[in-house]
Design a protein around this motif. Structure first.
Motif, short mmCIF file in Angstrom:
data_model
loop_
_atom_site.label_atom_id
_atom_site.label_comp_id
_atom_site.label_asym_id
_atom_site.label_seq_id
_atom_site.Cartn_x
_atom_site.Cartn_y
_atom_site.Cartn_z
N VAL A 47 -10.64 -9.66 -2.91
CA VAL A 47 -11.84 -9.70 -3.73
C VAL A 47 -11.53 -10.52 -4.96
CG1 VAL A 47 -13.50 -8.33 -5.05
CG2 VAL A 47 -12.55 -7.43 -2.91
N GLU A 48 -12.36 -11.50 -5.24
CA GLU A 48 -12.15 -12.37 -6.40
C GLU A 48 -13.35 -12.24 -7.33
OE1 GLU A 48 -11.04 -17.01 -7.36
OE2 GLU A 48 -10.86 -16.21 -5.33
N GLU A 49 -13.06 -11.99 -8.60
CA GLU A 49 -14.10 -11.92 -9.62
C GLU A 49 -14.15 -13.26 -10.32
OE1 GLU A 49 -13.16 -8.75 -12.24
OE2 GLU A 49 -13.31 -7.23 -10.69
N ASN A 50 -15.32 -13.86 -10.37
CA ASN A 50 -15.46 -15.17 -11.01
C ASN A 50 -15.31 -15.11 -12.51
OD1 ASN A 50 -15.87 -16.48 -8.57
ND2 ASN A 50 -18.06 -16.12 -8.61
N ILE A 51 -15.70 -13.99 -13.11
CA ILE A 51 -15.71 -13.91 -14.57
C ILE A 51 -14.30 -14.07 -15.14
CG2 ILE A 51 -16.20 -12.40 -16.53
CD1 ILE A 51 -18.53 -11.29 -14.84
N TYR A 73 -8.01 4.15 0.38
CA TYR A 73 -8.03 2.74 -0.03
C TYR A 73 -7.16 2.55 -1.26
CZ TYR A 73 -11.90 2.14 3.18
OH TYR A 73 -12.66 2.09 4.31
N LYS A 74 -6.60 1.37 -1.37
CA LYS A 74 -5.76 0.98 -2.51
C LYS A 74 -6.12 -0.44 -2.88
CE LYS A 74 -1.26 1.87 -2.66
NZ LYS A 74 -1.10 2.58 -3.93
N THR A 75 -6.22 -0.71 -4.18
CA THR A 75 -6.39 -2.08 -4.64
C THR A 75 -5.16 -2.47 -5.44
OG1 THR A 75 -7.58 -1.38 -6.63
CG2 THR A 75 -8.92 -1.97 -4.71
N VAL A 76 -4.73 -3.69 -5.25
CA VAL A 76 -3.55 -4.22 -5.95
C VAL A 76 -3.94 -5.53 -6.60
CG1 VAL A 76 -1.21 -5.12 -5.66
CG2 VAL A 76 -1.95 -3.13 -4.33
N ASN A 77 -3.67 -5.65 -7.88
CA ASN A 77 -3.86 -6.91 -8.59
C ASN A 77 -2.62 -7.75 -8.35
OD1 ASN A 77 -3.95 -8.99 -10.48
ND2 ASN A 77 -5.03 -7.76 -11.97
N PRO A 78 -2.73 -8.87 -7.62
CA PRO A 78 -1.54 -9.63 -7.25
C PRO A 78 -0.83 -10.31 -8.42
CG PRO A 78 -3.51 -10.74 -6.49
CD PRO A 78 -3.94 -9.42 -7.06
N LYS A 88 -8.18 -11.47 -9.03
CA LYS A 88 -8.21 -11.30 -7.58
C LYS A 88 -7.56 -9.96 -7.27
CE LYS A 88 -7.70 -14.61 -4.47
NZ LYS A 88 -7.11 -15.69 -3.70
N TYR A 89 -8.14 -9.25 -6.33
CA TYR A 89 -7.59 -7.98 -5.91
C TYR A 89 -7.39 -7.99 -4.40
CZ TYR A 89 -8.80 -6.37 -10.53
OH TYR A 89 -8.87 -6.24 -11.88
N LEU A 90 -6.31 -7.37 -3.98
CA LEU A 90 -6.05 -7.18 -2.56
C LEU A 90 -6.47 -5.76 -2.24
CD1 LEU A 90 -2.45 -8.69 -2.45
CD2 LEU A 90 -4.62 -9.87 -2.10
N VAL A 91 -7.26 -5.59 -1.19
CA VAL A 91 -7.75 -4.27 -0.81
C VAL A 91 -7.03 -3.86 0.48
CG1 VAL A 91 -9.77 -2.89 -0.20
CG2 VAL A 91 -10.00 -4.77 -1.84
N PHE A 92 -6.42 -2.69 0.43
CA PHE A 92 -5.68 -2.14 1.57
C PHE A 92 -6.32 -0.83 1.98
CE2 PHE A 92 -2.77 -4.75 -0.80
CZ PHE A 92 -1.98 -5.37 0.16
N LYS A 93 -6.15 -0.47 3.25
CA LYS A 93 -6.59 0.84 3.71
C LYS A 93 -5.54 1.40 4.66
CE LYS A 93 -9.28 -0.16 7.85
NZ LYS A 93 -10.58 -0.04 8.51
N ARG A 94 -5.56 2.74 4.77
CA ARG A 94 -4.73 3.42 5.76
C ARG A 94 -5.45 4.70 6.17
NH1 ARG A 94 0.43 5.58 2.18
NH2 ARG A 94 -0.73 7.03 0.90
#
Length: 67
Positions: free
Chosen positions: A44-48, A7-12, A52-58
């Motif tokens: 995934v969006e954090e309200n605080i 998994y990888k998360t990217v902050n757009p 926002k993060y984009l979650v990728f998988k491979r």
């Protein structure tokens, strides 16, 4: 055999591979991730902090067998 995932998360709001992910044309960064085998599966969006993060998988290159 069970498929394992990476998994990888990217902050757009930041950049990936030197390309702003939320630029006017995000296709370049997304195509780069696709070329590396990543598939977007969730945002995934954090309200605080309103981050926002984009979650990728491979798929991992190795599958494991269950005993």
């Amino acid at each position: 055999m069970v498929q394992k995932w990476d998994y990888k998360t990217v902050n757009p709001s930041e950049s990936y591979a030197g390309v702003e992910v939320l630029s006017n044309d995000p296709e370049s960064a997304l195509n780069q991730l696709g070329d590396e085998g990543w598939e977007l599966v969730e945002t995934v969006e954090e309200n605080i902090g309103k981050s926002k993060y984009l979650v990728f998988k491979r798929p991992r290159s190795e599958d494991i067998a269950l005993d």
